[in-house]
Design an enzyme around this catalytic site. Structure first.
Site, PDB file in Angstrom:
ATOM      1  N   ASP A 107      37.126  -7.511  40.657  1.00  0.00           N
ATOM      2  CA  ASP A 107      35.767  -6.976  40.826  1.00  0.00           C
ATOM      3  C   ASP A 107      35.364  -6.836  42.285  1.00  0.00           C
ATOM      4  OD1 ASP A 107      35.521  -6.953  38.045  1.00  0.00           O
ATOM      5  OD2 ASP A 107      34.780  -9.008  38.010  1.00  0.00           O
TER       6      ASP A 107
ATOM      7  N   LYS B  97      37.236  -2.138  43.680  1.00  0.00           N
ATOM      8  CA  LYS B  97      38.417  -1.258  43.731  1.00  0.00           C
ATOM      9  C   LYS B  97      38.078   0.144  43.250  1.00  0.00           C
ATOM     10  CE  LYS B  97      40.509  -4.182  41.054  1.00  0.00           C
ATOM     11  NZ  LYS B  97      39.552  -5.293  41.099  1.00  0.00           N
TER      12      LYS B  97
ATOM     13  N   LYS C  84      35.279   1.826  43.320  1.00  0.00           N
ATOM     14  CA  LYS C  84      34.557   2.617  44.331  1.00  0.00           C
ATOM     15  C   LYS C  84      35.513   3.104  45.415  1.00  0.00           C
ATOM     16  CE  LYS C  84      31.616   2.820  48.169  1.00  0.00           C
ATOM     17  NZ  LYS C  84      30.383   2.636  48.890  1.00  0.00           N
TER      18      LYS C  84
ATOM     19  N   ASN D 299      41.255  -4.804  30.242  1.00  0.00           N
ATOM     20  CA  ASN D 299      40.533  -5.963  30.807  1.00  0.00           C
ATOM     21  C   ASN D 299      39.823  -5.557  32.099  1.00  0.00           C
ATOM     22  OD1 ASN D 299      43.086  -5.616  31.964  1.00  0.00           O
ATOM     23  ND2 ASN D 299      43.509  -7.787  32.238  1.00  0.00           N
TER      24      ASN D 299
ATOM     25  N   GLY E   7      37.453  -3.421  34.643  1.00  0.00           N
ATOM     26  CA  GLY E   7      36.216  -2.648  34.571  1.00  0.00           C
ATOM     27  C   GLY E   7      35.976  -2.134  35.978  1.00  0.00           C
ATOM     28  N   HIS E   8      36.262  -0.863  36.215  1.00  0.00           N
ATOM     29  CA  HIS E   8      36.150  -0.287  37.559  1.00  0.00           C
ATOM     30  C   HIS E   8      34.950   0.663  37.573  1.00  0.00           C
ATOM     31  CE1 HIS E   8      40.713  -1.125  38.282  1.00  0.00           C
ATOM     32  NE2 HIS E   8      40.001  -2.207  38.070  1.00  0.00           N
TER      33      HIS E   8
ATOM     34  N   GLN F   4      42.447  -6.030  38.475  1.00  0.00           N
ATOM     35  CA  GLN F   4      42.266  -7.470  38.707  1.00  0.00           C
ATOM     36  C   GLN F   4      42.408  -7.766  40.211  1.00  0.00           C
ATOM     37  OE1 GLN F   4      44.494  -6.534  35.795  1.00  0.00           O
ATOM     38  NE2 GLN F   4      42.479  -6.433  34.888  1.00  0.00           N
TER      39      GLN F   4
HETATM   40  P1  GDP Z   1      36.378  -3.413  40.527  1.00  0.00           P
HETATM   41  O1  GDP Z   1      36.742  -4.038  39.235  1.00  0.00           O
HETATM   42  O2  GDP Z   1      37.111  -4.003  41.679  1.00  0.00           O
HETATM   43  O3  GDP Z   1      36.461  -1.910  40.516  1.00  0.00           O
HETATM   44  O4  GDP Z   1      34.846  -3.785  40.779  1.00  0.00           O
HETATM   45  P2  GDP Z   1      33.654  -3.678  39.680  1.00  0.00           P
HETATM   46  O5  GDP Z   1      33.360  -2.252  39.461  1.00  0.00           O
HETATM   47  O6  GDP Z   1      33.972  -4.501  38.499  1.00  0.00           O
HETATM   48  O7  GDP Z   1      32.503  -4.449  40.441  1.00  0.00           O
HETATM   49  C1  GDP Z   1      32.026  -4.024  41.673  1.00  0.00           C
HETATM   50  C2  GDP Z   1      30.536  -3.695  41.510  1.00  0.00           C
HETATM   51  O8  GDP Z   1      29.961  -3.568  42.796  1.00  0.00           O
HETATM   52  C3  GDP Z   1      30.296  -2.366  40.838  1.00  0.00           C
HETATM   53  O9  GDP Z   1      29.105  -2.453  40.089  1.00  0.00           O
HETATM   54  C4  GDP Z   1      30.135  -1.379  41.988  1.00  0.00           C
HETATM   55  O10 GDP Z   1      29.320  -0.259  41.656  1.00  0.00           O
HETATM   56  C5  GDP Z   1      29.442  -2.256  42.986  1.00  0.00           C
HETATM   57  N1  GDP Z   1      29.719  -1.946  44.394  1.00  0.00           N
HETATM   58  C6  GDP Z   1      30.865  -1.527  44.973  1.00  0.00           C
HETATM   59  N2  GDP Z   1      30.731  -1.471  46.317  1.00  0.00           N
HETATM   60  C7  GDP Z   1      29.466  -1.857  46.582  1.00  0.00           C
HETATM   61  C8  GDP Z   1      28.724  -2.048  47.797  1.00  0.00           C
HETATM   62  O11 GDP Z   1      29.220  -1.867  48.897  1.00  0.00           O
HETATM   63  N3  GDP Z   1      27.441  -2.496  47.666  1.00  0.00           N
HETATM   64  C9  GDP Z   1      26.867  -2.748  46.461  1.00  0.00           C
HETATM   65  N4  GDP Z   1      25.612  -3.184  46.431  1.00  0.00           N
HETATM   66  N5  GDP Z   1      27.542  -2.581  45.297  1.00  0.00           N
HETATM   67  C10 GDP Z   1      28.816  -2.167  45.367  1.00  0.00           C
HETATM   68  P1  IMO Z   2      38.976  -5.782  37.449  1.00  0.00           P
HETATM   69  O1  IMO Z   2      40.136  -4.811  37.435  1.00  0.00           O
HETATM   70  C1  IMO Z   2      37.668  -9.936  37.081  1.00  0.00           C
HETATM   71  C2  IMO Z   2      40.028 -12.488  34.392  1.00  0.00           C
HETATM   72  C3  IMO Z   2      39.334 -12.977  33.142  1.00  0.00           C
HETATM   73  C4  IMO Z   2      40.049 -14.307  32.939  1.00  0.00           C
HETATM   74  C5  IMO Z   2      41.472 -13.988  33.365  1.00  0.00           C
HETATM   75  C6  IMO Z   2      42.412 -13.652  32.209  1.00  0.00           C
HETATM   76  O2  IMO Z   2      37.709  -5.213  36.936  1.00  0.00           O
HETATM   77  O3  IMO Z   2      38.860  -6.444  38.766  1.00  0.00           O
HETATM   78  P2  IMO Z   2      42.686 -11.504  30.657  1.00  0.00           P
HETATM   79  O4  IMO Z   2      41.729 -10.844  29.720  1.00  0.00           O
HETATM   80  O5  IMO Z   2      43.204 -10.613  31.705  1.00  0.00           O
HETATM   81  O6  IMO Z   2      43.782 -12.227  29.927  1.00  0.00           O
HETATM   82  O7  IMO Z   2      41.818 -12.667  31.374  1.00  0.00           O
HETATM   83  O8  IMO Z   2      41.391 -12.880  34.226  1.00  0.00           O
HETATM   84  N1  IMO Z   2      39.994 -11.018  34.571  1.00  0.00           N
HETATM   85  C7  IMO Z   2      39.223 -10.377  35.453  1.00  0.00           C
HETATM   86  N2  IMO Z   2      38.274 -10.851  36.293  1.00  0.00           N
HETATM   87  N3  IMO Z   2      37.982  -8.618  37.082  1.00  0.00           N
HETATM   88  C8  IMO Z   2      38.964  -8.139  36.272  1.00  0.00           C
HETATM   89  O9  IMO Z   2      39.397  -6.875  36.333  1.00  0.00           O
HETATM   90  C9  IMO Z   2      39.595  -9.029  35.376  1.00  0.00           C
HETATM   91  N4  IMO Z   2      40.554  -8.880  34.446  1.00  0.00           N
HETATM   92  C10 IMO Z   2      40.802 -10.106  33.973  1.00  0.00           C
HETATM   93  O10 IMO Z   2      37.946 -13.147  33.342  1.00  0.00           O
HETATM   94  O11 IMO Z   2      39.535 -15.258  33.843  1.00  0.00           O
HETATM   95 MG    MG Z   3      35.829  -4.999  37.643  1.00  0.00          MG
END
Ligand code: GDP
Ligand code: IMO
Ligand code: MG
Length: 424
Positions: A13, A16, A18, A38, A40-41, A221
């Site tokens: 999270d 990535k 973005k 698993n 969520g981007h 991840q």
């Molecule tokens: P990922 O799994 O690595 O793609 O990250 P996620 O999408 O799960 O979580 C990142 C969250 O932060 C998302 O809701 C993005 O829209 C948000 N985000 C990304 N870059 C920024 C930033 O620079 N500032 C803020 N406020 N939010 C951001």
């Molecule tokens: P992105 O790509 C954050 C974590 C779960 C749990 C562990 C194992 O959005 O960054 P799993 O379902 O993979 O067997 O769970 O890994 N986990 C993540 N945490 N971002 C993710 O993906 C994750 N994918 C798995 O919360 O601790």
């Molecule tokens: Mg994510």
């Protein structure tokens, strides 16, 4: 040759989605190489938000081809829903998609097994997306691959074998066994719908690289969730690091020119496991609210804490990170002081490295930097940032020995300070 890998440098999270979306405008192919639904981007483009679980985050750009390589595990139901949603809400056309025929399939009972097993005090807190059981089947050589969904007789044999492997566990948990005819029909139907998009992504990638195309390999991840390099057993079941980009796509390591590691300006983690800089009570709550730290896949509240430089140095080391990308710097606006973990204390000694096997015993040692009040979400150049924010960036670069290629100051694609493009 122009292949860039983008990895999460923390526990997932990091933003990535973005960064990949931002870089994808210059890419010919964007590839997911590991993990499954698993992930969520989140992508925000002109205020419109999209969350991808399986589709590579280059899907919003009209030109780039998008691949799901053989290192991923594919829930065909999620994938088909994601494709349909994107087709109805954007200009996306599925003709740009290529799915590896060798990627493994996440079957419905994998999700049941995941949920049944991940309970109690030892629970990892998985996403319940069936990821662990699907990779277990792959390693045990009893998995079902995407190509198998195109061959009814062979698929039946594989499904019977697969169900019998999970039968004792499902029975002891009082769960119904999958009906073989229903499961067979479902997999064949999904396979038939995806058939025009199933192929050899490894060969297609090699051809693209040979033809001088620019390739972006999108990690899912994060480094510390990697099955080998992460905080085992509190990890996911795939190789999330840059090495996984090679095994997960079939491109050898010498094809890779750059590895961009994404780090938030602080740290988050979802699920159980060690997290040295975690904040509790009001402090953690306040960071969670400012950063809107709730999971994009499960909606769970993310655990929040300060930036951890030993962990970041570890990520740079195990991925061979050539450039960093900083995200969510805007979230720190308004803090008077920003603590940053520079080393740990372990058994009375000060250490600068991340001790994988004793991470739950370390005590973080902080240096405290001055914060800033200004809203920085409109900044598009380093010089526009308050001096304290620039000092924060410089401090990190200096202490980890790696420079930032970009600084993100908001969720929108446009809210970025770009210092270096994704490709050489
Ligand atoms: P990922 O799994 O690595 O793609 O990250 P996620 O999408 O799960 O979580 C990142 C969250 O932060 C998302 O809701 C993005 O829209 C948000 N985000 C990304 N870059 C920024 C930033 O620079 N500032 C803020 N406020 N939010 C951001
Ligand atoms: P992105 O790509 C954050 C974590 C779960 C749990 C562990 C194992 O959005 O960054 P799993 O379902 O993979 O067997 O769970 O890994 N986990 C993540 N945490 N971002 C993710 O993906 C994750 N994918 C798995 O919360 O601790
Ligand atoms: Mg994510």
């Amino acid at each position: 040759m122009s292949v860039t890998v983008i990895v999460g440098a923390q526990w997932g999270d990091e933003g990535k989605g973005k960064i990949v979306d931002f870089c994808a405008k210059d890419a010919d192919v964007v590839v997911r190489y590991a993990g499954g639904a698993n992930a969520g981007h989140t992508l925000v483009n002109d205020g419109a938000k999209h969350v991808f679980h399986l589709l590579p985050s280059g899907a919003l750009h009209p030109k780039a081809r998008i691949f799901l390589a053989h290192g991923t595990v594919i829930d065909m139901d999620v994938l088909l829903r994601e494709i349909t949603l994107l087709e109805t809400t954007t200009q996306f056309q599925r003709s740009r998609l290529l799915i590896s025929d060798r990627a493994h399939v996440v079957l419905p009972h994998h999700k049941v097994v995941d949920e049944v097993r991940d309970q109690g005090t030892d629970a990892i807190g998985t996403t319940r997306r069936g990821i662990g059981p699907a990779y277990e089947d792959k390693i045990a050589r009893r998995g079902v691959r995407v190509r198998d969904t195109l061959n009814p007789e062979h698929l039946r044999t594989l499904l019977v074998r697969n169900i019998s492997a999970w039968e004792p566990l499902l029975r002891s948990a009082g769960r119904a066994l999958p009906d073989i005819e229903d499961l067979l029909a479902l997999c064949l139907e999904q396979g038939a719908e995806l058939r025009p998009h199933i192929g050899d992504t490894s060969r297609a990638l090699f051809e693209a690289v040979s033809g001088g195309q620019r390739i972006l390999l999108e990690g899912a991840q994060g480094t510390l969730l990697d099955i080998d390099c992460g905080t085992y057993p509190y990890v996911t079941s795939s190789s999330t690091t840059a090495g996984g980009a090679c095994t997960g796509t079939g491109l050898g390591p010498t094809f890779i020119e750059r590895v961009i590691g994404i780090t938030k300006a602080y740290t988050t983690r979802v699920g159980a496991g060690p997290f040295p800089t975690e904040l509790f009570g009001m402090e953690g709550e306040s960071l969670r609210e400012s950063g809107d730290e709730y999971g994009a896949t499960t909606g769970r509240a993310r655990r929040c804490g300060w930036l951890d430089l030993p962990a970041l140095r570890y990520a740079i080391q195990v991925n061979g990170i050539t450039d960093l990308a900083l995200t969510k710097l805007d979230v720190l606006s308004g803090l008077k002081e920003i603590p940053i973990c520079v080393s740990y204390e372990l058994e009375g000694e000060r250490i600068a490295h991340l001790p994988c096997e004793s991470l739950d015993s370390v005590k973080p040692i902080y240096e405290v930097l001055p914060g800033w009040d200004e809203d920085i979400t409109h900044c598009r150049a380093l010089e526009q940032l308050p001096s304290q924010a620039r000092d924060y960036i410089a401090f990190i670069q200096e202490r980890v020995g790696c420079e930032f290629a970009s600084i993100s100051v908001g969720p929108d694609r446009a809210q970025s300070i770009v210092l270096k493009g994704a490709f050489r």
